[in-house]
Design a protein around this motif. Structure first.
Motif, mmCIF file in Angstrom:
data_model
loop_
_atom_site.group_PDB
_atom_site.id
_atom_site.type_symbol
_atom_site.label_atom_id
_atom_site.label_comp_id
_atom_site.label_asym_id
_atom_site.label_seq_id
_atom_site.Cartn_x
_atom_site.Cartn_y
_atom_site.Cartn_z
ATOM 1 N N TYR A 17 0.797 -1.228 0.000
ATOM 2 C CA TYR A 17 0.000 0.000 0.000
ATOM 3 C C TYR A 17 0.834 1.284 0.000
ATOM 4 O O TYR A 17 0.370 2.324 -0.466
ATOM 5 C CB TYR A 17 -0.930 0.016 1.219
ATOM 6 C CG TYR A 17 -1.982 -1.063 1.188
ATOM 7 C CD1 TYR A 17 -3.080 -0.965 0.336
ATOM 8 C CD2 TYR A 17 -1.873 -2.189 2.000
ATOM 9 C CE1 TYR A 17 -4.055 -1.959 0.306
ATOM 10 C CE2 TYR A 17 -2.844 -3.185 1.980
ATOM 11 C CZ TYR A 17 -3.926 -3.065 1.126
ATOM 12 O OH TYR A 17 -4.884 -4.048 1.095
ATOM 13 N N TRP A 18 2.048 1.210 0.527
ATOM 14 C CA TRP A 18 2.848 2.423 0.691
ATOM 15 C C TRP A 18 4.269 2.187 0.172
ATOM 16 O O TRP A 18 5.232 2.213 0.935
ATOM 17 C CB TRP A 18 2.882 2.840 2.166
ATOM 18 C CG TRP A 18 1.567 2.632 2.868
ATOM 19 C CD1 TRP A 18 1.265 1.662 3.769
ATOM 20 C CD2 TRP A 18 0.375 3.404 2.690
ATOM 21 N NE1 TRP A 18 -0.044 1.774 4.179
ATOM 22 C CE2 TRP A 18 -0.617 2.844 3.531
ATOM 23 C CE3 TRP A 18 0.038 4.517 1.914
ATOM 24 C CZ2 TRP A 18 -1.909 3.347 3.610
ATOM 25 C CZ3 TRP A 18 -1.249 5.020 1.989
ATOM 26 C CH2 TRP A 18 -2.207 4.445 2.828
ATOM 27 N N PRO A 19 4.414 1.943 -1.118
ATOM 28 C CA PRO A 19 5.732 1.600 -1.674
ATOM 29 C C PRO A 19 6.779 2.697 -1.486
ATOM 30 O O PRO A 19 7.983 2.408 -1.518
ATOM 31 C CB PRO A 19 5.437 1.368 -3.165
ATOM 32 C CG PRO A 19 4.138 2.077 -3.425
ATOM 33 C CD PRO A 19 3.368 1.979 -2.148
ATOM 34 N N GLU A 20 6.342 3.945 -1.279
ATOM 35 C CA GLU A 20 7.301 5.033 -1.040
ATOM 36 C C GLU A 20 7.971 4.903 0.327
ATOM 37 O O GLU A 20 9.019 5.495 0.572
ATOM 38 C CB GLU A 20 6.603 6.399 -1.104
ATOM 39 C CG GLU A 20 5.893 6.699 -2.414
ATOM 40 C CD GLU A 20 4.422 6.292 -2.368
ATOM 41 O OE1 GLU A 20 3.648 6.798 -3.198
ATOM 42 O OE2 GLU A 20 4.059 5.473 -1.503
ATOM 43 N N GLY A 21 7.323 4.138 1.228
ATOM 44 C CA GLY A 21 7.777 4.059 2.606
ATOM 45 C C GLY A 21 6.866 4.885 3.497
ATOM 46 O O GLY A 21 6.031 5.665 3.021
ATOM 47 N N LEU A 22 7.001 4.734 4.795
ATOM 48 C CA LEU A 22 6.146 5.457 5.733
ATOM 49 C C LEU A 22 6.643 6.886 5.932
ATOM 50 O O LEU A 22 7.843 7.136 6.053
ATOM 51 C CB LEU A 22 6.099 4.730 7.078
ATOM 52 C CG LEU A 22 5.506 3.317 7.054
ATOM 53 C CD1 LEU A 22 5.449 2.742 8.467
ATOM 54 C CD2 LEU A 22 4.119 3.304 6.418
ATOM 55 N N GLY A 23 5.698 7.814 5.975
ATOM 56 C CA GLY A 23 6.037 9.213 6.213
ATOM 57 C C GLY A 23 6.766 9.879 5.063
ATOM 58 O O GLY A 23 7.434 10.899 5.257
ATOM 59 N N GLU A 24 6.616 9.343 3.848
ATOM 60 C CA GLU A 24 7.310 9.902 2.679
ATOM 61 C C GLU A 24 6.322 10.610 1.749
ATOM 62 O O GLU A 24 5.123 10.340 1.771
ATOM 63 C CB GLU A 24 8.029 8.793 1.913
ATOM 64 C CG GLU A 24 9.111 8.076 2.708
ATOM 65 C CD GLU A 24 10.312 8.959 3.007
ATOM 66 O OE1 GLU A 24 10.453 10.024 2.372
ATOM 67 O OE2 GLU A 24 11.118 8.586 3.885
ATOM 68 N N LEU A 25 6.848 11.515 0.937
ATOM 69 C CA LEU A 25 6.005 12.177 -0.057
ATOM 70 C C LEU A 25 5.437 11.144 -1.023
ATOM 71 O O LEU A 25 6.115 10.190 -1.407
ATOM 72 C CB LEU A 25 6.809 13.199 -0.863
ATOM 73 C CG LEU A 25 7.309 14.466 -0.172
ATOM 74 C CD1 LEU A 25 7.922 15.403 -1.211
ATOM 75 C CD2 LEU A 25 6.198 15.172 0.582
#
Length: 443
Positions: free
Chosen positions: A75-83
């Motif tokens: 769900y969050w391939p950018e990572g947590l807390g990333e733009l």
């Protein structure tokens, strides 16, 4: 208009009817005209711009135990807390917009930015880089992004902050507010699988984390959140708790000074340097546009400290919003005197629409904020003289990192002193007991 009327009276009546009055009016017209001309020729000129900007849209930083979307890779391939992509798009738009409105000013002064400051958080650094890439497009300039955690992060360790914050969270007003929400917090504890009363000092902040996570999952990513998270009453209650979390967290003056004191001093000293030198003394290449890439909490603290938070309805700032300090000077062609003023703008970048899974376009909303404690003749113009601004912000400013350390770790010295005093008391008691026994034996 006044001088013209006087002159007309003079022409109409001076020769035939009012010989004495006509002479008086003629003299008065020569007095009024220069005054009028002086006011007309006193122009307001932009001198520098300071922008405290929140980062763009991001992924969640926290999950609740029963959260169905904890699979980061999925769900969050950018990572947590990333733009995310939408955040990057919004920041690029912001850079283009700021370039558009300040381009002529920067072209005329050659005051292009050479460096900017950022919170250590990666999303803030990426925001600074993307903004400047867009802002400086088609120029020969580049910008260095420097981290400054003590100035732009509330996460840097500070014992005095922790002590004051804990007192605030255990205060009567916070406890009464939490009690008023007890039924909702109990309900949310059951649904999320997290006991929000386990550490009551963190209850309100954890409710804010939950609210933000649900806003991202439900409103931005349009994920199929649990049914309870779609209930309008629950959404309304969570929004209220989030607002109060921001309000209570950063309300104490001691915390405000520790967390925005260095920033306020940085802005004020930049303006002072320019205000104390006229245009001839300033280097043509001096930087006049300053970006500080940070977080919503930095903006909330600053607005609370300047007593401006009510003017945005105590609502936490949106993504890519900014508090803009525009520094103006007036130059009179008659007296050659210069005066310096500050205008504060709350600038937001909103979505025009957000169709599911599509990137949207944006529009900008500016709100000029007025410092109620700033009293000068230009208040109706929503300007504050730099002298007044300097005076108002002085108690909030911290001059340098050494002063910040001294204030922040003052709590350690207090604790050490308390421990030392306790040992003195203990040793005194032991000595007293021993001497009492000694004299008892001797006696």
């Amino acid at each position: 208009m006044i001088s013209k009327t006087i002159y007309d009276l003079y022409m109409d009546y001076s020769i035939h009817q009012w010989p004495i009055l006509s002479s008086f009016l003629l003299i008065l017209s020569f007095i009024v005209v220069p005054i009028r001309t002086q006011i007309e020729q006193e122009q307001l000129q932009l001198h520098s711009v300071h922008v405290l900007m929140r980062h763009g849209d991001r992924t969640p930083t926290h999950f609740y135990p029963n959260d169905p979307f904890q699979d980061v890779e999925k769900y969050w391939p950018e990572g947590l807390g990333e733009l995310n992509d939408h955040g990057r798009l919004r920041i690029r738009f912001a850079g283009e917009y700021y370039r558009k409105i300040y381009d002529k000013f920067l072209q005329d002064t050659n005051g292009w930015p050479k460096q900017c400051l950022s919170s250590p958080a990666h999303r803030a650094q990426e925001t600074a880089n993307l903004f400047m890439e867009s802002f400086l497009n088609n120029t020969k300039f580049s910008v260095e992004v420097h981290q400054d955690g003590k100035m732009l992060s509330t996460g840097v360790k500070c014992p005095l902050h922790d002590h004051v914050w804990l007192q605030q969270m255990n205060s009567k007003k916070v406890k009464e507010y939490l009690d008023s929400k007890r039924n909702y917090i109990d309900y949310l504890s059951e649904k999320t699988g997290q006991n929000y009363w386990l550490n009551e000092s963190n209850t309100l902040r954890n409710m804010e984390f939950l609210t933000t996570t649900l806003e991202i999952e439900r409103d931005e990513y349009h994920l199929s959140v649990p049914e309870w998270a779609l209930n309008q009453t629950i959404i309304k209650q969570l929004d209220d708790m989030k607002r109060h979390a921001f309000w209570f967290d950063w309300q104490p003056i001691e915390i405000q000074k520790l967390r925005i004191g260095l920033l306020l001093n940085n802005i004020t000293e930049h303006i002072r340097t320019m205000a104390t030198n006229d245009n001839n003394d300033l280097d043509k290449n001096d930087q006049r546009f300053f970006l500080y890439s940070a977080h919503d909490v930095n903006q909330v603290i600053l607005l609370q400290a300047l007593e401006l938070y009510d003017q945005i309805d105590r609502k936490p700032p949106s993504y890519s919003s900014a508090i803009v300090f525009e520094h103006y000077q007036t130059l009179s062609s008659m007296t050659k005197d210069t005066k310096h003023f500050i205008r504060i703008i709350y600038r937001q970048i909103f979505n025009k629409f957000i169709p599911p899974k599509e990137l949207s376009k944006f529009y900008v909303s500016d709100r000029i904020l007025t410092m109620n404690s700033c009293h000068d003749e230009f208040k109706n113009e929503k300007l504050c003289s730099f002298e007044e601004f300097d005076k108002i912000t002085r108690p909030l400013r911290i001059l340098n990192e050494q002063e910040w350390n001294a204030e922040c770790f003052e709590m350690n010295h207090i604790t050490d002193q308390i421990i030392a005093n306790q040992w003195i008391i203990i040793l005194t008691l032991i000595f007293t007991i021993m001497m009492t026994r000694y004299y008892f034996v001797i006696g």
